[in-house]
Design an enzyme around this catalytic site. Structure first.
Site, PDB file in Angstrom:
ATOM      1  N   SER A   1      -0.622 -12.114   3.210  1.00 39.84           N
ATOM      2  CA  SER A   1      -1.331 -12.062   4.501  1.00 39.84           C
ATOM      3  C   SER A   1      -1.489 -13.438   5.147  1.00 39.84           C
ATOM      4  CB  SER A   1      -2.713 -11.440   4.309  1.00 39.84           C
ATOM      5  OG  SER A   1      -3.419 -11.527   5.530  1.00 39.84           O
TER       6      SER A   1
ATOM      7  N   THR B   1      -6.306  -4.400   5.249  1.00 41.18           N
ATOM      8  CA  THR B   1      -4.899  -4.071   5.408  1.00 41.18           C
ATOM      9  C   THR B   1      -4.502  -3.009   4.379  1.00 41.18           C
ATOM     10  OG1 THR B   1      -2.682  -4.996   5.683  1.00 41.18           O
ATOM     11  CG2 THR B   1      -4.028  -6.009   3.974  1.00 41.18           C
TER      12      THR B   1
ATOM     13  N   LYS C   1      -7.248   1.090   4.964  1.00 37.12           N
ATOM     14  CA  LYS C   1      -7.884   1.206   6.287  1.00 37.12           C
ATOM     15  C   LYS C   1      -8.668   2.512   6.465  1.00 37.12           C
ATOM     16  CE  LYS C   1      -4.592  -1.813   8.401  1.00 37.12           C
ATOM     17  NZ  LYS C   1      -3.720  -2.158   9.482  1.00 37.12           N
TER      18      LYS C   1
ATOM     19  N   ASN D   1      -9.749  -1.531  10.768  1.00 39.97           N
ATOM     20  CA  ASN D   1      -9.085  -2.752  10.261  1.00 39.97           C
ATOM     21  C   ASN D   1      -9.990  -3.977  10.368  1.00 39.97           C
ATOM     22  OD1 ASN D   1      -8.893  -3.363  13.056  1.00 39.97           O
ATOM     23  ND2 ASN D   1      -7.097  -4.634  12.662  1.00 39.97           N
TER      24      ASN D   1
ATOM     25  N   ASP E   1      -5.885  -2.937  15.698  1.00 40.62           N
ATOM     26  CA  ASP E   1      -4.429  -2.885  15.490  1.00 40.62           C
ATOM     27  C   ASP E   1      -3.672  -2.340  16.697  1.00 40.62           C
ATOM     28  OD1 ASP E   1      -4.165  -3.914  12.935  1.00 40.62           O
ATOM     29  OD2 ASP E   1      -4.531  -1.976  11.986  1.00 40.62           O
TER      30      ASP E   1
ATOM     31  N   ALA F   1       3.204   7.890   8.620  1.00 40.06           N
ATOM     32  CA  ALA F   1       2.070   8.701   9.084  1.00 40.06           C
ATOM     33  C   ALA F   1       0.762   8.229   8.467  1.00 40.06           C
ATOM     34  CB  ALA F   1       2.331  10.168   8.736  1.00 40.06           C
ATOM     35  N   GLY F   2       0.703   6.951   8.133  1.00 36.01           N
ATOM     36  CA  GLY F   2      -0.514   6.382   7.541  1.00 36.01           C
ATOM     37  C   GLY F   2      -1.465   5.876   8.614  1.00 36.01           C
ATOM     38  N   GLY F   3      -2.333   4.966   8.209  1.00 30.77           N
ATOM     39  CA  GLY F   3      -3.371   4.460   9.104  1.00 30.77           C
ATOM     40  C   GLY F   3      -2.812   3.820  10.363  1.00 30.77           C
TER      41      GLY F   3
ATOM     42  N   TYR G   1       5.478  -8.066   8.939  1.00 34.30           N
ATOM     43  CA  TYR G   1       5.796  -9.388   9.472  1.00 34.30           C
ATOM     44  C   TYR G   1       6.129 -10.337   8.330  1.00 34.30           C
ATOM     45  CZ  TYR G   1       1.038 -10.444   8.032  1.00 34.30           C
ATOM     46  OH  TYR G   1      -0.105 -10.600   7.294  1.00 34.30           O
TER      47      TYR G   1
HETATM   48  P1  NDP Z   1      -0.685   3.389   4.820  1.00 37.88           P
HETATM   49  O1  NDP Z   1      -0.737   3.208   3.336  1.00 37.88           O
HETATM   50  O2  NDP Z   1      -1.843   4.003   5.511  1.00 37.88           O
HETATM   51  O3  NDP Z   1       0.615   4.319   5.181  1.00 37.88           O
HETATM   52  C1  NDP Z   1       1.840   4.055   4.633  1.00 37.88           C
HETATM   53  C2  NDP Z   1       2.897   5.003   5.212  1.00 37.88           C
HETATM   54  O4  NDP Z   1       4.148   4.502   4.748  1.00 37.88           O
HETATM   55  C3  NDP Z   1       2.814   6.454   4.770  1.00 37.88           C
HETATM   56  O5  NDP Z   1       3.193   7.293   5.840  1.00 37.88           O
HETATM   57  C4  NDP Z   1       3.834   6.548   3.623  1.00 37.88           C
HETATM   58  O6  NDP Z   1       4.456   7.813   3.518  1.00 37.88           O
HETATM   59  C5  NDP Z   1       4.869   5.574   4.111  1.00 37.88           C
HETATM   60  N1  NDP Z   1       5.658   4.952   3.044  1.00 37.88           N
HETATM   61  C6  NDP Z   1       5.227   4.099   2.091  1.00 37.88           C
HETATM   62  N2  NDP Z   1       6.265   3.694   1.312  1.00 37.88           N
HETATM   63  C7  NDP Z   1       7.371   4.311   1.815  1.00 37.88           C
HETATM   64  C8  NDP Z   1       8.732   4.292   1.453  1.00 37.88           C
HETATM   65  N3  NDP Z   1       9.174   3.564   0.435  1.00 37.88           N
HETATM   66  N4  NDP Z   1       9.601   5.014   2.202  1.00 37.88           N
HETATM   67  C9  NDP Z   1       9.153   5.731   3.254  1.00 37.88           C
HETATM   68  N5  NDP Z   1       7.870   5.823   3.634  1.00 37.88           N
HETATM   69  C10 NDP Z   1       6.985   5.100   2.922  1.00 37.88           C
HETATM   70  O7  NDP Z   1      -0.293   1.959   5.421  1.00 37.88           O
HETATM   71  P2  NDP Z   1      -0.738   1.264   6.796  1.00 37.88           P
HETATM   72  O8  NDP Z   1      -0.487   2.233   7.900  1.00 37.88           O
HETATM   73  O9  NDP Z   1      -2.079   0.683   6.651  1.00 37.88           O
HETATM   74  O10 NDP Z   1       0.293   0.019   6.876  1.00 37.88           O
HETATM   75  C11 NDP Z   1       1.674   0.252   6.985  1.00 37.88           C
HETATM   76  C12 NDP Z   1       2.440  -1.055   7.169  1.00 37.88           C
HETATM   77  O11 NDP Z   1       2.111  -1.674   8.413  1.00 37.88           O
HETATM   78  C13 NDP Z   1       2.168  -2.108   6.091  1.00 37.88           C
HETATM   79  O12 NDP Z   1       3.401  -2.675   5.725  1.00 37.88           O
HETATM   80  C14 NDP Z   1       1.284  -3.122   6.787  1.00 37.88           C
HETATM   81  O13 NDP Z   1       1.467  -4.413   6.222  1.00 37.88           O
HETATM   82  C15 NDP Z   1       1.812  -3.057   8.202  1.00 37.88           C
HETATM   83  N6  NDP Z   1       0.817  -3.471   9.215  1.00 37.88           N
HETATM   84  C16 NDP Z   1       1.022  -4.601   9.963  1.00 37.88           C
HETATM   85  C17 NDP Z   1       0.127  -4.988  10.941  1.00 37.88           C
HETATM   86  C18 NDP Z   1       0.379  -6.201  11.747  1.00 37.88           C
HETATM   87  O14 NDP Z   1      -0.581  -6.751  12.292  1.00 37.88           O
HETATM   88  N7  NDP Z   1       1.603  -6.629  11.905  1.00 37.88           N
HETATM   89  C19 NDP Z   1      -1.101  -4.219  11.200  1.00 37.88           C
HETATM   90  C20 NDP Z   1      -1.186  -3.034  10.408  1.00 37.88           C
HETATM   91  C21 NDP Z   1      -0.284  -2.704   9.435  1.00 37.88           C
HETATM   92  P3  NDP Z   1       3.846   9.011   2.583  1.00 37.88           P
HETATM   93  O15 NDP Z   1       2.831   9.708   3.443  1.00 37.88           O
HETATM   94  O16 NDP Z   1       5.027   9.850   2.279  1.00 37.88           O
HETATM   95  O17 NDP Z   1       3.259   8.345   1.373  1.00 37.88           O
END
Ligand code: NDP
Length: 264
Positions: free
Chosen positions: A14, A59, A63, A84, A99, A121-123, A209
């Site tokens: 980070s 992060t 979240k 966040n 975010d 489909a996460g946060g 990033y």
């Molecule tokens: P979450 O844990 O809430 O969600 C993760 C998602 O990624 C889920 O939909 C999961 O799918 C999917 N996933 C995880 N691993 C894989 C894989 N190997 N192949 C395919 N799908 C996968 O994470 P966040 O939403 O909190 O964060 C996601 C990313 O965004 C992180 O890398 C984070 O660092 C980045 N981010 C960057 C920010 C910035 O300021 N630039 C701000 C916020 C986030 P499933 O449902 O199937 O498990």
């Protein structure tokens, strides 16, 4: 001396400590910002309070846990159920989400974006989807597993898993919000699917990033205009910093100071 932190797993990558410490130093604001590697999201609240933090960023993957950890939720975070940024107001934890607005800031230079595919489909996906819909943009979502798609049923024009993706639809922008590529070299979906998706979009963005993910490398090879998550990070950071220091600087000045941290 106020102490702020970022919670995540992983968290060592980070840039938030550098970004916020640069602003604190510039302002002569008596605060420091550190990292907390937290594995269990249910321990977030106790850890925050035990460390005596004034505020925090959260992060991946905490979240949604952060939302549950708060006493009160303000603004956009209550629409999406994803937090966040947490501020300690006299022992009460107040949750915000910066975010989505940070991402809108990041994609300003992408013109005529109306139809978007979100991978994941996460946060982050939830926050972006809700924000896009607020701006009357069409949202479509594809995720590895079906379970998390329920949230998007009323928001998105279509929701797919890898098995039922409609490859005839064209998009203006495709955004990778998965953590695939963050600490590995994985694509966010099988290579054939990513190939088709990239053949049908004008712009590509990745929330990750600090590295060119396999997804962005693929887009680069196809000569698609892309950006990584650095500007999104800056955008959300500027808004979080306003909450931390109670608006002592103009947004552009915070941004200027934060950008310096990218040179360190
Ligand atoms: P979450 O844990 O809430 O969600 C993760 C998602 O990624 C889920 O939909 C999961 O799918 C999917 N996933 C995880 N691993 C894989 C894989 N190997 N192949 C395919 N799908 C996968 O994470 P966040 O939403 O909190 O964060 C996601 C990313 O965004 C992180 O890398 C984070 O660092 C980045 N981010 C960057 C920010 C910035 O300021 N630039 C701000 C916020 C986030 P499933 O449902 O199937 O498990």
């Amino acid at each position: 001396m106020k102490v702020f932190a970022i919670f995540g797993d992983p968290v060592s990558h980070s840039r938030s400590p550098l970004m916020h410490n640069c602003v604190f130093k510039h302002l002569n604001y008596k605060a420091s910002y550190t990292r907390v590697h937290l594995k269990d999201g249910t321990k977030l609240r106790d850890t925050f309070l035990n460390l005596g933090l004034s505020g925090a960023n959260i992060t991946v993957p905490h979240k949604e846990a952060a939302y549950k950890a708060c006493d009160e939720i303000r603004g956009f975070a209550s629409t999406v159920g994803v937090v966040n940024t947490i501020i300690n107001e006299d022992g009460k934890l107040i949750g915000y989400n910066t975010d989505a607005d940070g991402f809108m800031y990041a994609i300003q230079e992408f013109k005529n974006v109306k139809k978007i595919l979100i991978i994941g489909a996460g946060g982050t996906a939830k926050a972006l989807a809700s924000r896009f819909v607020q701006d009357n943009l069409e949202v479509n979502v594809i995720n590895r597993s079906a379970g998390r798609l329920d949230y998007f049923k009323d928001l998105a024009s279509s929701c797919f898993t890898w098995d039922d993706f409609d490859d005839s639809i064209k998009y203006d922008l495709v955004v990778n919000t998965t953590s695939a590529g963050l600490k590995d070299e994985e694509l966010p979906a099988p290579v054939e699917l990513i190939n088709t998706i990239l053949n049908n979009t004008s712009y590509v963005a990745d929330a990750i990033y600090g590295k060119l993910t396999p997804f962005l490398k693929f887009a680069q090879a196809k000569d698609i205009t892309y950006k990584d998550g650095a500007d999104m990070l800056l955008g959300q950071g500027v808004l979080a910093n306003e909450l931390f220091v109670e608006k002592k600087l103009e947004k552009d000045d915070i941004l200027k100071e934060m950008k310096k941290s990218f040179l360190l």
